[in-house]
Design a protein around this motif. Structure first.
Motif, PDB file in Angstrom:
ATOM      1  N   ASP A   1       0.836  -1.199   0.000  1.00  0.00           N
ATOM      2  CA  ASP A   1       0.000   0.000   0.000  1.00  0.00           C
ATOM      3  C   ASP A   1       0.878   1.257   0.000  1.00  0.00           C
ATOM      4  OD1 ASP A   1      -2.603   0.950  -0.198  1.00  0.00           O
ATOM      5  OD2 ASP A   1      -2.606   1.561   1.900  1.00  0.00           O
TER       6      ASP A   1
ATOM      7  N   CYS B   1     -11.716   3.897  -4.111  1.00  0.00           N
ATOM      8  CA  CYS B   1     -11.040   2.970  -3.179  1.00  0.00           C
ATOM      9  C   CYS B   1     -11.012   1.554  -3.757  1.00  0.00           C
ATOM     10  CB  CYS B   1     -11.766   2.942  -1.832  1.00  0.00           C
ATOM     11  SG  CYS B   1     -11.641   4.490  -0.933  1.00  0.00           S
TER      12      CYS B   1
ATOM     13  N   ARG C   1       2.405   4.716  -1.164  1.00  0.00           N
ATOM     14  CA  ARG C   1       1.734   5.916  -1.690  1.00  0.00           C
ATOM     15  C   ARG C   1       2.743   6.920  -2.240  1.00  0.00           C
ATOM     16  NH1 ARG C   1      -3.450   6.254   0.388  1.00  0.00           N
ATOM     17  NH2 ARG C   1      -4.107   4.114   0.543  1.00  0.00           N
TER      18      ARG C   1
ATOM     19  N   PHE D   1      -0.819   4.364 -10.947  1.00  0.00           N
ATOM     20  CA  PHE D   1      -2.266   4.249 -10.755  1.00  0.00           C
ATOM     21  C   PHE D   1      -2.990   5.009 -11.872  1.00  0.00           C
ATOM     22  CE2 PHE D   1      -6.079   5.657  -8.008  1.00  0.00           C
ATOM     23  CZ  PHE D   1      -6.766   4.477  -8.222  1.00  0.00           C
TER      24      PHE D   1
ATOM     25  N   ASN E   1      -8.028   5.163   1.714  1.00  0.00           N
ATOM     26  CA  ASN E   1      -8.832   3.943   1.840  1.00  0.00           C
ATOM     27  C   ASN E   1      -8.859   3.420   3.268  1.00  0.00           C
ATOM     28  OD1 ASN E   1      -6.209   3.185   1.921  1.00  0.00           O
ATOM     29  ND2 ASN E   1      -6.422   1.369   0.639  1.00  0.00           N
TER      30      ASN E   1
ATOM     31  N   CYS F   1       3.950   5.333  -7.513  1.00  0.00           N
ATOM     32  CA  CYS F   1       2.713   4.547  -7.413  1.00  0.00           C
ATOM     33  C   CYS F   1       1.526   5.369  -7.913  1.00  0.00           C
ATOM     34  CB  CYS F   1       2.467   4.092  -5.979  1.00  0.00           C
ATOM     35  SG  CYS F   1       3.514   2.712  -5.506  1.00  0.00           S
ATOM     36  N   ARG F   2       1.536   6.653  -7.573  1.00  0.00           N
ATOM     37  CA  ARG F   2       0.421   7.507  -8.017  1.00  0.00           C
ATOM     38  C   ARG F   2       0.384   7.578  -9.552  1.00  0.00           C
ATOM     39  NH1 ARG F   2      -0.533  13.967  -6.823  1.00  0.00           N
ATOM     40  NH2 ARG F   2      -2.318  14.139  -8.210  1.00  0.00           N
TER      41      ARG F   2
ATOM     42  N   VAL G   1      -4.252   9.385  -4.933  1.00  0.00           N
ATOM     43  CA  VAL G   1      -4.405   8.080  -4.288  1.00  0.00           C
ATOM     44  C   VAL G   1      -5.499   8.222  -3.238  1.00  0.00           C
ATOM     45  CG1 VAL G   1      -3.270   6.395  -2.795  1.00  0.00           C
ATOM     46  CG2 VAL G   1      -2.011   7.443  -4.685  1.00  0.00           C
TER      47      VAL G   1
ATOM     48  N   THR H   1      -3.507  -2.123  -6.435  1.00  0.00           N
ATOM     49  CA  THR H   1      -2.395  -2.588  -5.585  1.00  0.00           C
ATOM     50  C   THR H   1      -2.271  -4.113  -5.648  1.00  0.00           C
ATOM     51  OG1 THR H   1      -3.799  -2.501  -3.631  1.00  0.00           O
ATOM     52  CG2 THR H   1      -2.373  -0.636  -3.980  1.00  0.00           C
TER      53      THR H   1
ATOM     54  N   ASP I   1     -11.029   0.645  -6.925  1.00  0.00           N
ATOM     55  CA  ASP I   1     -10.029   0.564  -8.001  1.00  0.00           C
ATOM     56  C   ASP I   1      -8.612   0.621  -7.445  1.00  0.00           C
ATOM     57  OD1 ASP I   1     -11.176  -0.046 -10.392  1.00  0.00           O
ATOM     58  OD2 ASP I   1     -11.632   2.023 -10.947  1.00  0.00           O
ATOM     59  N   TRP I   2      -8.394   1.385  -6.394  1.00  0.00           N
ATOM     60  CA  TRP I   2      -7.055   1.422  -5.774  1.00  0.00           C
ATOM     61  C   TRP I   2      -6.692   0.036  -5.238  1.00  0.00           C
ATOM     62  CZ3 TRP I   2      -2.606   3.811  -5.556  1.00  0.00           C
ATOM     63  CH2 TRP I   2      -1.727   3.544  -4.500  1.00  0.00           C
ATOM     64  N   GLN I   3      -7.669  -0.634  -4.639  1.00  0.00           N
ATOM     65  CA  GLN I   3      -7.422  -1.976  -4.118  1.00  0.00           C
ATOM     66  C   GLN I   3      -7.091  -2.942  -5.263  1.00  0.00           C
ATOM     67  OE1 GLN I   3      -7.316  -3.231  -0.726  1.00  0.00           O
ATOM     68  NE2 GLN I   3      -6.381  -4.751  -2.079  1.00  0.00           N
TER      69      GLN I   3
END
Ligand code: GAL
Length: 711
Positions: free
Chosen positions: A196, A257, A198, A206, A244, A202-203, A241, A264, A259-261
């Motif tokens: 996870d 949230c 950030r 994403f 979450n 990563c951003r 990001v 990752t 889609d972020w999950q």
């Protein structure tokens, strides 16, 4: 540890590699192969016996001790060890210089004692030099600061630096060990599941991932419902990001949230895939697996395990229990792991002693670690490896005990492990080609698991607890279950349980309807079908597309405050008085009949707590609340099994587990006594394989005793 030096120099120009990396596949997993089918290698080819051994850390002990350890393993009947998952620093002590001689020495000793090795890519712990030289390899926390090096599993999965260094050590290891006859396969990393991170990389990743998934910002804005609070994006670079955090203070959009999950999860999958591609290229004759964690929520394991030959997992059933109790969760975990690839699996870390990082958990009692092995074997394990061989005297896991204690003596737990290994040899021939086949499936869906984590709906709601109410009742009824994804073929089953299937795609709802229409029995319950795949609420009256099959309408619903309970009573077909808690759907039966209703509360009088409907040739059941008593779930499972015409071979006494492995012309019945009392169970005609005795009628099992009966 004494190291001999063989140096393999790699002169790598980071810039070149960064260019290579830029061309790597970044297709979102969600957009990759949709099929649930995968070609897999069985855990053991026909000529290899069931694996049994230990997770071995020779780097923790003087070289002079190694042969004593390996001889003790051989004497115990072990035939495999897992090695090296935390020893990157010993294999690459300085960047680009590789030292494998120490591991070669261990492998030579293993060869002398006829023990196989599974070796691991060591990327779960980065060497200190790496963190020092490439600080962006360390993950960034939600508060924007970097994790401080000094533990494990602390890397960013997006940064090119870490991905390249991971590929490089993997390639060096694969080249070095490819022809070593002792090595049979690989474990990637260790318990993937994070981090996870950030960071800004990563951003950007994403944003790229979203661009691939949605194509246009309009589509993304629509999918996420960004008209709410006016959160529309006008350029991809604006995407942040999401926060979450679980609970009432999380303020980000639930669709973002989710889609972020997914993203990752995909980062982990991509990282592993990079390693697997290298191993497959250089060592095509080796298997590749990974040690998964039961019901871990960080990664979509269906997607993640597509790249593996078979699934392995880590089994630690003793957590906080004062005394032994029925390990339903370990049974469920095994069925879940088998379900991921619909294949048998390996236990890569098996409880060998008391756990603990700071304080100790309970020591397994005599017979208990053997019981854990048989439980897994009964559910489809084709081998198991004790964690760990010898309890380490240093580091955070000093209290996480192995087969041997700190003193290295072969005592009680060693003897029990040796007993298991020797017994497995009696079972080898019979187990070959067998697995668990079930008429019952439980749907386990990651979108649902994640969406419930983001917004549980009512505070006590989490998928594992909900699923366990039904799973545990099946266990008590002596019935095996498969865990399946939403894309599975439901027609293979007579009974499908879809508890809390909160995210319900239209296609899945239609498949469930078809399943019932054609004669299947479906059970589902509160919060089913609330959300679509974007984590938006379906604009429909619940239960949406399932309304016809279930024969009900839910116009209103309510969470129930802590400590508030309602009385529920069953009707003729469903005897008993029960207690509702946590949540109530105000269910209006249309075609369905009411099997349980609320008592005493005038406002709930018109509504049903439990319904059953006939739809086409099948039956569809709905529970609109959470019931406190196990008796409700036992009665429910009994009725569902009857409707589905599933007849358990044995109805075991409470605390006795029953499981059947079959195939290859064999049928093996496992009967396991999880209680401290003697239990008598009536079994069919057969041969008990551990004692060689014939069975026909009652058998008696002492504390933690097992029987493996060939029918
Ligand atoms: C597992 C992990 C092992 C060890 C064990 C005990 O989750 O894979 O490396 O840490 O727990 O803590």
């Amino acid at each position: 540890m004494k190291n001999k030096k063989t140096l393999y120099s790699f002169s790598i120009v980071a810039a070149t590699l960064l260019i290579t990396l830029a061309s790597c596949n970044t297709t979102p997993v969600s957009a990759q192969a949709k099929s649930c089918k995968a070609e897999v290698q069985p855990v053991n080819p026909p000529d290899r016996p069931i694996l049994v051994g230990a997770d071995y850390y020779p780097e923790h002990w003087p070289e002079e001790r190694w042969e004593t350890d390996i001889k003790l393993m051989k004497d115990a009947g072990f035939n495999v060890v897992r090695l090296a998952e935390f020893s990157w620093i010993y294999m690459e002590p300085t960047e680009g210089q590789y030292e494998f001689d120490w591991l070669d020495d261990v492998l030579d000793l293993l060869a002398r004692y006829d023990i196989y090795a599974i070796i691991c890519t060591p990327t779960a712990v980065m060497p200190a030099w790496l963190a020092q030289k490439y600080p962006d390899a360390l993950a960034t926390k939600a508060d924007g600061t970097r994790i401080v090096w000094g533990g494990r599993k602390n890397n960013c999965f997006s940064t090119g630096t870490y991905r390249l260094l991971s590929e490089r050590i993997t390639r060096a290891m694969a080249e070095h060990f490819k022809d070593n006859p002792v090595v049979i396969g690989w474990q990637t990393d260790n318990e993937f599941g994070g981090t996870d991170c950030r960071c800004s990389i990563c951003r950007t990743e994403f944003q790229d991932w979203l661009r691939k998934k949605y194509g246009t910002l309009d589509k993304l804005n629509q999918a996420w419902g960004n008209h709410f609070w006016g959160l529309e994006f006008t350029t991809w670079g604006e995407i942040t990001v999401p926060d979450n955090r679980v609970g009432r203070w999380a303020s980000s959009n639930p669709s973002a949230c989710l889609d972020w999950q997914r993203f990752t999860s995909w980062l982990n999958i991509r990282f592993q895939k990079d390693q697997i591609d290298i191993i497959r290229e250089i060592c095509p004759h080796h298997f590749v697996t990974h040690n998964l964690m039961p019901f871990h929520k960080g990664i979509n394991y269906y997607e993640f395990t597509k790249d593996l030959d078979f699934v392995s997992f880590d089994n630690y059933p003793i957590w906080g229990a004062k005394r032994p109790k029925i390990s339903y969760r370990a049974a469920a975990a095994a069925d879940f792991m088998r379900g991921l690839k619909q294949k048998n699996f390996l236990i890569m870390e098996q409880t060998a002693g008391p756990h603990g990082w700071s304080s100790l958990q309970r020591n397994p009692w005599p017979g208990e670690i053997r019981l854990f092995c048989y439980q897994q074997l009964a559910h489809g394990a084709d081998g198991q490896i004790w964690f760990r061989w010898r309890t380490c005297t240093a580091g955070r896991e000093q209290y996480w005990h192995g087969i041997l204690g700190h003193d290295g003596k072969p005592l009680r737990r060693y003897k029990e492990a040796a007993q298991v290994a020797k017994e497995y040899r009696k079972l080898d021939e019979h187990l070959k080609g067998t697995t668990v086949r079930s008429d019952v499936a439980i749907i386990y869906d990651y979108d649902t698991v994640w969406a419930l984590q983001i917004q549980p709906g009512y505070p006590a709601n989490n998928f594992e607890d909900v699923m366990r109410r039904y799973y545990d009742a099946l266990f008590r009824a002596g019935v095996n279950a498969d865990f399946i994804p939403t894309c599975a073929d439901f027609s293979k089953y007579k009974l499908v349980l879809a508890p809390d299937l909160y995210v319900l795609r239209d296609k899945v709802a239609n498949n469930l309807n078809d399943f019932v229409k054609k004669g299947g029995t479906l059970f589902t319950d509160c919060r089913v079908g609330v959300k679509d795949e974007n984590n938006l609420c379906h604009p429909r009256t619940l239960p949406g597309l399932l309304s016809k099959a279930l024969g009900i309408r839910i116009e209103e619903y309510s969470a129930v405050a802590d400590k508030v309970e309602y009385k529920v009573s069953g009707t003729d077909g469903f005897p008993g008085s029960f207690t509702a808690k946590h949540y109530v759907d105000w269910v209006t039966p249309e075609n369905a009949s009411t099997l349980a209703r609320y008592e005493g509360e005038w406002h709930l009088k018109p509504f049903a707590a439990l319904t059953k409907n006939t739809y086409g040739k099948g039956k569809a059941w709905y529970a609109g609340t959470v019931i406190k008593e196990d008796a409700f779930y036992d009665q429910l499972i009994k009725n569902l099994l009857e409707d589905a015409a599933i007849h358990p071979l044995i109805k075991p006494p409470l605390g006795v587990e029953v499981s059947i492995r079959q195939g290859n012309g064999q049928k093996l019945l496992f009967v396991i006594n999880h209680t401290e009392e003697q239990q008598t169970v009536s079994v069919p005609v057969g041969t008990e394989l551990l004692t060689g005795k014939t069975t026909d009628g009652p058998i008696t099992l002492n504390t933690f005793e097992v029987a493996v009966i060939k029918l």
